[in-house]
Design a protein around this motif. Structure first.
Motif, short mmCIF file in Angstrom:
data_model
loop_
_atom_site.label_atom_id
_atom_site.label_comp_id
_atom_site.label_asym_id
_atom_site.label_seq_id
_atom_site.Cartn_x
_atom_site.Cartn_y
_atom_site.Cartn_z
N LEU A 1 46.97 28.85 43.76
CA LEU A 1 48.30 29.37 44.05
C LEU A 1 48.50 30.78 43.51
N GLU A 2 47.83 31.09 42.38
CA GLU A 2 48.02 32.43 41.81
C GLU A 2 47.57 33.51 42.77
N LEU A 3 46.40 33.32 43.37
CA LEU A 3 45.90 34.32 44.32
C LEU A 3 46.82 34.42 45.53
N ARG A 4 47.27 33.28 46.04
CA ARG A 4 48.05 33.29 47.28
C ARG A 4 49.49 33.73 47.08
N ASN A 5 50.07 33.42 45.92
CA ASN A 5 51.51 33.63 45.75
C ASN A 5 51.88 34.76 44.79
N GLU A 6 51.06 35.00 43.75
CA GLU A 6 51.45 35.98 42.74
C GLU A 6 51.32 37.40 43.29
N GLN A 7 52.27 38.25 42.90
CA GLN A 7 52.31 39.63 43.38
C GLN A 7 51.60 40.57 42.41
N VAL A 8 51.06 41.65 42.96
CA VAL A 8 50.47 42.71 42.16
C VAL A 8 51.14 44.02 42.58
N GLY A 9 51.40 44.89 41.59
CA GLY A 9 52.19 46.09 41.85
C GLY A 9 51.38 47.28 42.30
N PRO A 10 52.03 48.46 42.35
CA PRO A 10 51.36 49.70 42.79
C PRO A 10 50.24 50.11 41.82
N LEU A 11 49.33 50.92 42.33
CA LEU A 11 48.25 51.47 41.51
C LEU A 11 48.17 52.96 41.77
N VAL A 12 48.39 53.76 40.71
CA VAL A 12 48.25 55.21 40.81
C VAL A 12 46.92 55.58 40.16
N GLN B 1 34.47 46.50 40.13
CA GLN B 1 34.84 45.71 38.95
C GLN B 1 36.05 46.32 38.25
N TRP B 2 36.10 47.66 38.21
CA TRP B 2 37.22 48.34 37.55
C TRP B 2 38.54 47.99 38.24
N TYR B 3 38.53 47.96 39.56
CA TYR B 3 39.76 47.63 40.29
C TYR B 3 40.16 46.17 40.06
N PHE B 4 39.17 45.28 40.04
CA PHE B 4 39.48 43.88 39.76
C PHE B 4 40.13 43.73 38.39
N ASP B 5 39.54 44.39 37.38
CA ASP B 5 40.03 44.24 36.01
C ASP B 5 41.38 44.93 35.82
N THR B 6 41.51 46.14 36.36
CA THR B 6 42.73 46.91 36.15
C THR B 6 43.95 46.21 36.74
N MET B 7 43.78 45.61 37.91
CA MET B 7 44.90 44.94 38.57
C MET B 7 44.94 43.44 38.29
N GLY B 8 43.99 42.94 37.46
CA GLY B 8 43.99 41.53 37.10
C GLY B 8 43.86 40.61 38.30
N LEU B 9 43.01 40.98 39.25
CA LEU B 9 42.94 40.23 40.51
C LEU B 9 42.26 38.87 40.36
N ILE B 10 41.23 38.79 39.50
CA ILE B 10 40.51 37.51 39.40
C ILE B 10 40.40 37.01 37.97
N SER B 11 40.67 37.85 36.99
CA SER B 11 40.40 37.47 35.60
C SER B 11 41.25 36.31 35.12
N TYR B 12 42.45 36.13 35.71
CA TYR B 12 43.33 35.05 35.27
C TYR B 12 43.36 33.90 36.28
N SER B 13 42.43 33.89 37.20
CA SER B 13 42.48 32.90 38.29
C SER B 13 41.30 31.94 38.26
N GLN B 14 40.62 31.83 37.12
CA GLN B 14 39.44 30.97 37.00
C GLN B 14 38.36 31.37 38.00
N ILE B 15 38.33 32.65 38.34
CA ILE B 15 37.34 33.17 39.28
C ILE B 15 36.47 34.17 38.54
N SER B 16 35.16 34.01 38.66
CA SER B 16 34.23 34.95 38.04
C SER B 16 33.42 35.65 39.12
#
Length: 593
Positions: free
Chosen positions: A99-110, A118-133
């Motif tokens: 549900l986190e991937l499908r429902n949670e929002q991520v904000g703008p990136l400047v 990997q930098w983009y994944f980590d900076t925006m927290g796309l997978i690190s909190y979703s039990q995805i490696s």
């Protein structure tokens, strides 16, 4: 297939199966896998009642549940998106990913610098909190400068980032033995480029699919509405490429694309020869022009973009749509493995490009729809079509010819030396079994023949002599013809015996649309017509009971079909669902009084 039901803590709380006795069953199931999204959906229904009693397991089929099963050695986990419930049935619509991937929002990136994925994944927290490696990463050395101006779901942002890195991806789920989630791995592959990078899936060079065998239809569309063959490209802040030049030649050594120094425009001359802007032009303006403004910061990047657009739109856009037979989804092909998502195969259809040996396509499996309870609903979708030159090797041509030969049916025929009707129990007739390959007019001699009378084998010969004394009122004689150990054709004939004073009743089966069909397009109505004294009787079907029966191509009785059609019907409709390659239909009529 064993389906496991989990609660919201991923504990196993129930099972569904259509094979295991004592376990609740399921139906109307569809597992839909998508290559582009790297995800899948799964929907299924269960009955709430069994023998009039509400089943306990229904309480577990709710919007908090998780569903899992193991297929082809891999775990697949789904969360419930929606539930639909009636008085009798519960339907669950599920999807992979949490549900986190499908429902949670991520904000703008400047961002003003170039970074790896990997930098983009980590900076925006796309997978690190979703039990995805992150597992396989074939684009680890690639960097991009990407900015995002608004909000979107983590899943949408993840797909966007991966797309910016020209990558494809898959999620691989692994469960512990107790059913709890061990982890989800995100694998990244260089996007399929048709040449060297495969992406998700496998290049199945062991597989060639053929129209008429495992492909039911090929559709080709040619579209020239978007053609252009001249372009001016502007870069970031108005960057010009005027002082640069490039030239690309085709495999025949002819210049196919170029831009001259001092000119702002690039051209595709071979395209202009094929598709001039005007049929007649005194100014020789044969070019169709389309310009672009880009954010590229170098002339070489601008030329690369122009070249990519020329390759897409300088010539007519040819698209294909291939329909596969449902059996292909679960069928072992090539070296023995079924096709999987992302796999690349070849497809051949000799009904196209006949002058050059037929159409050969390279395509990828982009979607799979699998039904465990009803495999006839299985569906396979292809994409990334590439037309290949018909440089077929001799062994491939021989293989194709053999496949075509194997799928061509034999036509059966029965001859009689003295008709099919005896009078007063006297006389004999010799029945002959004959088969013809496809449309051949020359008879094929089978390896062996088998005759049966009313279902009992009576002879193993091509001809059989029938004596009237052995026929009380009527008898059905049927032959089977075998070639290379397989039954290739069968047909039956009814022999009757009448006494003086009784005019025989003959039954004729009429077909509204003939008896032979092509390309699996089958739709006809069979009507049983009775004749006595050369006149039709029982035209309204009220005086006789009409019972239909079907025999499969291999000579076996289709018991399921016969049971489904045991009710008297003077006419029945036959479609492709009733016939696989070939079938024999019989009808018997018995007086009601």
């Amino acid at each position: 297939m064993l389906i496991t039901i989990h609660n919201n803590q991923m504990n196993k709380i129930g099972f569904l199966s259509n094979e295991a006795p004592g376990i609740p069953s399921f139906f109307n199931d569809t597992w839909h896998r998508y290559l582009a999204e790297g995800a899948a959906t799964f929907s299924f229904s269960v009955n709430k009642f069994k023998n009039g009693s509400l089943q306990d397991y229904c309480q577990y089929l709710n919007d908090q549940a998780y569903i899992s099963f193991r297929f082809d050695g891999q775990d697949h986990l789904f969360s419930v998106l929606t539930t639909e419930e009636t008085d009798d049935v519960i339907t669950l619509n599920c999807a992979t990913l949490n549900l986190e991937l499908r429902n949670e929002q991520v904000g703008p990136l400047v961002n003003a610098s170039t970074h790896n994925i990997q930098w983009y994944f980590d900076t925006m927290g796309l997978i690190s909190y979703s039990q995805i490696s992150l597992g396989i990463n074939e684009v680890s050395n690639v960097t991009r400068t990407i900015n995002y101006g608004g909000q979107e779901t983590k899943l949408a942002r993840l797909l966007s980032v991966i797309g910016n890195f020209d990558a494809e991806f898959e999620f691989v789920t692994e469960l512990n033995d107790d059913g709890t989630l061990k982890g989800i791995t995100l694998n990244l592959y260089k996007a399929n480029d048709v040449v060297s990078a495969q992406g998700v899936g496998t290049w199945r060079n062991d597989v060639t699919l053929y129209f008429g065998k495992n492909i039911s239809e090929v559709r080709r569309t040619i579209d020239r509405t978007q053609i252009f063959n001249a372009t001016t490209v502007k870069g970031a802040d108005g960057l010009s490429w005027k002082n640069s030049e490039w030239s690309v030649k085709n495999e025949d050594g002819r210049e196919e694309f170029y831009k001259r120094k001092g000119s702002e425009t690039a051209y595709a001359p071979l395209s202009a020869e094929l598709y001039p802007s005007q049929i007649q032009s005194t100014t020789r303006d044969i070019w169709i022009r389309k310009d672009f403004e880009t954010e590229y910061k170098s002339a070489n990047e601008m030329w690369g973009y122009a070249l990519s657009q020329f390759k897409k739109y300088a010539y007519a856009l040819v698209t294909y749509e291939v329909s596969a037979k449902s059996q292909l989804v679960s069928q072992a092909v090539g070296d023995g493995k079924p096709l999987s998502i992302g796999d690349t195969v070849r497809i051949q259809d000799e009904n196209f490009n006949a002058q050059t040996g037929g159409l050969i396509l390279q395509a990828r499996v982009s979607e799979l729809e699998i039904s465990f309870s009803n495999p006839s609903n299985n569906k396979l979708t292809f994409s990334n079509y590439v037309e290949l030159e018909s440089g077929i090797s001799d062994d491939l041509e021989a293989r194709l010819a053999q496949l075509i030969k194997d799928s061509t049916p034999y036509r059966p025929d029965i001859t009689s030396t003295n008709g099919t009707q005896f009078k007063n129990g006297t006389g004999t007739t010799t029945l002959g079994a004959h088969i013809y390959f496809g449309s051949d007019t020359t008879e094929t001699v089978a390896d062996s023949y088998e005759w049966s009378k009313d279902g009992t084998v009576v002879a193993n010969a091509q001809t059989i002599t029938v004596d009237a004394s052995g026929v009380a009122n009527k008898a059905v004689y049927r032959f089977k013809a075998m070639v290379a150990g397989k039954v290739v054709a069968s047909q039956s004939v009814t022999i009757t015996n009448v006494n003086d004073g009784t005019s025989p009743i003959n039954l004729v089966i009429d077909s509204s649309n003939g008896y032979q069909f092509k390309n699996n397009i089958i739709n006809t109505t069979f009507t049983a017509i009775l004749y006595q004294n050369n006149k039709e009787i029982d035209s309204d079907g009220t005086k006789f009971a009409y019972v239909w029966s079907k025999t499969n191509a291999d000579g076996t009785v289709d018991t399921a079909w016969n049971l489904a059609h045991q009710t008297s019907q003077k006419s029945i409709t036959i479609t492709k669902s009733d016939v696989w390659q070939r079938a024999t239909f019989d009808c018997t009529a018995e007086p009601l009084n």
